[in-house]
Design a protein around this motif. Structure first.
Motif, PDB file in Angstrom:
ATOM      1  N   ARG A  27       0.819  -1.219   0.000  1.00 25.18           N
ATOM      2  CA  ARG A  27       0.000   0.000   0.000  1.00 25.18           C
ATOM      3  C   ARG A  27       0.849   1.264   0.000  1.00 25.18           C
ATOM      4  NH1 ARG A  27      -4.756  -1.572   4.389  1.00 25.18           N
ATOM      5  NH2 ARG A  27      -5.930  -2.929   2.981  1.00 25.18           N
ATOM      6  N   ALA A  28       2.030   1.188   0.632  1.00 22.45           N
ATOM      7  CA  ALA A  28       2.908   2.361   0.721  1.00 22.45           C
ATOM      8  C   ALA A  28       3.773   2.534  -0.523  1.00 22.45           C
ATOM      9  CB  ALA A  28       3.792   2.252   1.966  1.00 22.45           C
ATOM     10  N   GLY A  29       3.663   1.605  -1.470  1.00 21.34           N
ATOM     11  CA  GLY A  29       4.370   1.750  -2.729  1.00 21.34           C
ATOM     12  C   GLY A  29       5.752   1.123  -2.789  1.00 21.34           C
ATOM     13  N   ALA A  30       6.073   0.243  -1.850  1.00 22.38           N
ATOM     14  CA  ALA A  30       7.357  -0.453  -1.915  1.00 22.38           C
ATOM     15  C   ALA A  30       7.409  -1.299  -3.187  1.00 22.38           C
ATOM     16  CB  ALA A  30       7.539  -1.342  -0.682  1.00 22.38           C
ATOM     17  N   THR A  31       8.597  -1.446  -3.714  1.00 25.07           N
ATOM     18  CA  THR A  31       8.766  -2.247  -4.921  1.00 25.07           C
ATOM     19  C   THR A  31       9.142  -3.683  -4.550  1.00 25.07           C
ATOM     20  OG1 THR A  31      11.140  -1.829  -5.159  1.00 25.07           O
ATOM     21  CG2 THR A  31       9.621  -0.201  -6.151  1.00 25.07           C
ATOM     22  N   GLU A  32       9.002  -4.571  -5.509  1.00 28.31           N
ATOM     23  CA  GLU A  32       9.397  -5.966  -5.299  1.00 28.31           C
ATOM     24  C   GLU A  32      10.871  -6.054  -4.905  1.00 28.31           C
ATOM     25  OE1 GLU A  32       8.324  -8.628  -8.489  1.00 28.31           O
ATOM     26  OE2 GLU A  32       6.435  -7.565  -8.799  1.00 28.31           O
ATOM     27  N   GLN A  33      11.709  -5.284  -5.554  1.00 27.62           N
ATOM     28  CA  GLN A  33      13.136  -5.328  -5.256  1.00 27.62           C
ATOM     29  C   GLN A  33      13.427  -4.787  -3.857  1.00 27.62           C
ATOM     30  OE1 GLN A  33      15.283  -7.000  -7.026  1.00 27.62           O
ATOM     31  NE2 GLN A  33      16.958  -6.564  -5.612  1.00 27.62           N
ATOM     32  N   GLN A  34      12.729  -3.742  -3.442  1.00 25.94           N
ATOM     33  CA  GLN A  34      12.920  -3.230  -2.081  1.00 25.94           C
ATOM     34  C   GLN A  34      12.544  -4.287  -1.050  1.00 25.94           C
ATOM     35  OE1 GLN A  34      10.456   0.263  -2.517  1.00 25.94           O
ATOM     36  NE2 GLN A  34      12.240   1.617  -2.583  1.00 25.94           N
ATOM     37  N   VAL A  35      11.435  -4.987  -1.287  1.00 21.44           N
ATOM     38  CA  VAL A  35      11.021  -6.055  -0.380  1.00 21.44           C
ATOM     39  C   VAL A  35      12.081  -7.153  -0.363  1.00 21.44           C
ATOM     40  CG1 VAL A  35       9.309  -7.870   0.034  1.00 21.44           C
ATOM     41  CG2 VAL A  35       8.567  -5.549  -0.569  1.00 21.44           C
ATOM     42  N   ALA A  36      12.538  -7.565  -1.534  1.00 26.41           N
ATOM     43  CA  ALA A  36      13.549  -8.618  -1.611  1.00 26.41           C
ATOM     44  C   ALA A  36      14.808  -8.223  -0.843  1.00 26.41           C
ATOM     45  CB  ALA A  36      13.878  -8.927  -3.073  1.00 26.41           C
ATOM     46  N   GLU A  37      15.247  -6.987  -0.977  1.00 26.80           N
ATOM     47  CA  GLU A  37      16.456  -6.550  -0.288  1.00 26.80           C
ATOM     48  C   GLU A  37      16.243  -6.477   1.225  1.00 26.80           C
ATOM     49  OE1 GLU A  37      18.283  -3.125  -2.123  1.00 26.80           O
ATOM     50  OE2 GLU A  37      18.122  -4.042  -4.113  1.00 26.80           O
ATOM     51  N   ALA A  38      15.080  -6.023   1.665  1.00 31.13           N
ATOM     52  CA  ALA A  38      14.778  -6.007   3.100  1.00 31.13           C
ATOM     53  C   ALA A  38      14.775  -7.433   3.645  1.00 31.13           C
ATOM     54  CB  ALA A  38      13.434  -5.320   3.355  1.00 31.13           C
ATOM     55  N   LEU A  39      14.236  -8.376   2.874  1.00 34.71           N
ATOM     56  CA  LEU A  39      14.224  -9.765   3.296  1.00 34.71           C
ATOM     57  C   LEU A  39      15.638 -10.344   3.302  1.00 34.71           C
ATOM     58  CD1 LEU A  39      10.985 -10.928   1.486  1.00 34.71           C
ATOM     59  CD2 LEU A  39      11.287 -10.287   3.903  1.00 34.71           C
ATOM     60  N   GLY A  40      16.491  -9.868   2.423  1.00 35.39           N
ATOM     61  CA  GLY A  40      17.896 -10.275   2.444  1.00 35.39           C
ATOM     62  C   GLY A  40      18.572  -9.868   3.741  1.00 35.39           C
ATOM     63  N   VAL A  41      18.235  -8.685   4.246  1.00 37.08           N
ATOM     64  CA  VAL A  41      18.787  -8.239   5.536  1.00 37.08           C
ATOM     65  C   VAL A  41      18.258  -9.123   6.663  1.00 37.08           C
ATOM     66  CG1 VAL A  41      18.935  -6.327   7.177  1.00 37.08           C
ATOM     67  CG2 VAL A  41      19.160  -5.882   4.726  1.00 37.08           C
ATOM     68  N   ALA A  42      16.975  -9.501   6.596  1.00 35.60           N
ATOM     69  CA  ALA A  42      16.414 -10.402   7.608  1.00 35.60           C
ATOM     70  C   ALA A  42      17.151 -11.739   7.590  1.00 35.60           C
ATOM     71  CB  ALA A  42      14.916 -10.604   7.374  1.00 35.60           C
ATOM     72  N   ILE A  43      17.471 -12.238   6.405  1.00 41.31           N
ATOM     73  CA  ILE A  43      18.215 -13.498   6.298  1.00 41.31           C
ATOM     74  C   ILE A  43      19.607 -13.329   6.903  1.00 41.31           C
ATOM     75  CG2 ILE A  43      19.294 -15.098   4.662  1.00 41.31           C
ATOM     76  CD1 ILE A  43      16.725 -14.671   2.898  1.00 41.31           C
ATOM     77  N   LEU A  44      20.258 -12.225   6.595  1.00 40.82           N
ATOM     78  CA  LEU A  44      21.577 -11.953   7.162  1.00 40.82           C
ATOM     79  C   LEU A  44      21.527 -11.978   8.693  1.00 40.82           C
ATOM     80  CD1 LEU A  44      24.531 -10.795   7.199  1.00 40.82           C
ATOM     81  CD2 LEU A  44      23.426  -8.541   7.206  1.00 40.82           C
ATOM     82  N   MET A  45      20.550 -11.309   9.263  1.00 42.68           N
ATOM     83  CA  MET A  45      20.496 -11.125  10.710  1.00 42.68           C
ATOM     84  C   MET A  45      19.917 -12.323  11.447  1.00 42.68           C
ATOM     85  SD  MET A  45      22.018  -8.311  11.045  1.00 42.68           S
ATOM     86  CE  MET A  45      21.756  -8.003  12.780  1.00 42.68           C
ATOM     87  N   ASN A  46      19.147 -13.160  10.765  1.00 45.74           N
ATOM     88  CA  ASN A  46      18.450 -14.244  11.460  1.00 45.74           C
ATOM     89  C   ASN A  46      18.784 -15.628  10.921  1.00 45.74           C
ATOM     90  OD1 ASN A  46      16.515 -14.645  13.636  1.00 45.74           O
ATOM     91  ND2 ASN A  46      15.162 -15.478  12.073  1.00 45.74           N
ATOM     92  N   GLY A  47      19.460 -15.705   9.804  1.00 42.62           N
ATOM     93  CA  GLY A  47      19.886 -16.997   9.286  1.00 42.62           C
ATOM     94  C   GLY A  47      18.771 -17.850   8.711  1.00 42.62           C
ATOM     95  N   GLY A  48      18.918 -19.160   8.903  1.00 43.93           N
ATOM     96  CA  GLY A  48      18.056 -20.161   8.286  1.00 43.93           C
ATOM     97  C   GLY A  48      16.560 -19.939   8.421  1.00 43.93           C
ATOM     98  N   PRO A  49      16.038 -19.633   9.619  1.00 44.65           N
ATOM     99  CA  PRO A  49      14.589 -19.450   9.710  1.00 44.65           C
ATOM    100  C   PRO A  49      14.054 -18.370   8.756  1.00 44.65           C
ATOM    101  CG  PRO A  49      15.484 -19.753  11.890  1.00 44.65           C
ATOM    102  CD  PRO A  49      16.663 -19.620  10.952  1.00 44.65           C
ATOM    103  N   SER A  50      14.864 -17.369   8.492  1.00 44.95           N
ATOM    104  CA  SER A  50      14.407 -16.332   7.563  1.00 44.95           C
ATOM    105  C   SER A  50      14.380 -16.805   6.126  1.00 44.95           C
ATOM    106  CB  SER A  50      15.271 -15.070   7.697  1.00 44.95           C
ATOM    107  OG  SER A  50      15.002 -14.438   8.928  1.00 44.95           O
ATOM    108  N   THR A  51      15.089 -17.890   5.831  1.00 39.61           N
ATOM    109  CA  THR A  51      14.996 -18.437   4.476  1.00 39.61           C
ATOM    110  C   THR A  51      13.684 -19.188   4.282  1.00 39.61           C
ATOM    111  OG1 THR A  51      16.138 -20.542   4.940  1.00 39.61           O
ATOM    112  CG2 THR A  51      17.514 -18.659   4.279  1.00 39.61           C
ATOM    113  N   VAL A  52      12.978 -19.466   5.383  1.00 34.30           N
ATOM    114  CA  VAL A  52      11.639 -20.065   5.322  1.00 34.30           C
ATOM    115  C   VAL A  52      10.583 -18.968   5.344  1.00 34.30           C
ATOM    116  CG1 VAL A  52       9.972 -21.534   6.531  1.00 34.30           C
ATOM    117  CG2 VAL A  52      12.386 -22.207   6.403  1.00 34.30           C
ATOM    118  N   TYR A  53      10.708 -18.028   6.273  1.00 30.87           N
ATOM    119  CA  TYR A  53       9.705 -16.983   6.414  1.00 30.87           C
ATOM    120  C   TYR A  53       9.862 -15.866   5.395  1.00 30.87           C
ATOM    121  CZ  TYR A  53       7.735 -19.219  10.452  1.00 30.87           C
ATOM    122  OH  TYR A  53       7.096 -20.110  11.266  1.00 30.87           O
TER     123      TYR A  53
END
Length: 119
Positions: A73-99
């Motif tokens: 709704r706020a206009g984030a792009t697919e790539q912005q979401v993907a990059e934010a999720l990449g940071v979550a994977i960096l900081m949280n490891g394996g479980p973030s590769t599932v969530y």
């Protein structure tokens, strides 16, 4: 699968029931939510991306669905979401590769983006 919308639908009735029992708690939370996500030095989309990444790290399905919708709704792009999720994977490891993929699926659902990458 309709991860984001289905999750929010599943939570709607139980949340209403609990909210009816403790309305002051929910009112306080709603005020905090509104204040935290208001535009400031960070725009709303950035704040929603942060919340989405935290939802992934906390493995909170409702948080993921809610903030995927908010990011869309706020206009984030697919790539912005993907990059934010990449940071979550960096900081949280394996479980973030599932969530993380769940979060991406929910975002695409709410943004009406493609279900699979094209190209």
């Amino acid at each position: 699968m309709s991860y984001g919308k289905q999750t929010l639908d599943d939570l709607r009735s139980p949340a209403r029931e609990l909210r009816s029992r403790i309305p002051e708690v929910y009112a306080g939370y709603a005020a905090t939510h509104k204040a935290a996500l208001a535009a400031g030095e960070l725009d709303v989309a950035t704040k929603e991306l942060i919340a989405l990444a935290i939802g992934v790290s906390k493995q909170c399905d409702g948080c993921i669905a809610s903030h995927a919708r908010g990011a869309a709704r706020a206009g984030a792009t697919e790539q912005q979401v993907a990059e934010a999720l990449g940071v979550a994977i960096l900081m949280n490891g394996g479980p973030s590769t599932v969530y993380g993929p769940r979060a991406m699926e929910a975002f695409l659902e709410f943004s009406e983006g493609p279900a699979t990458p094209t190209g």
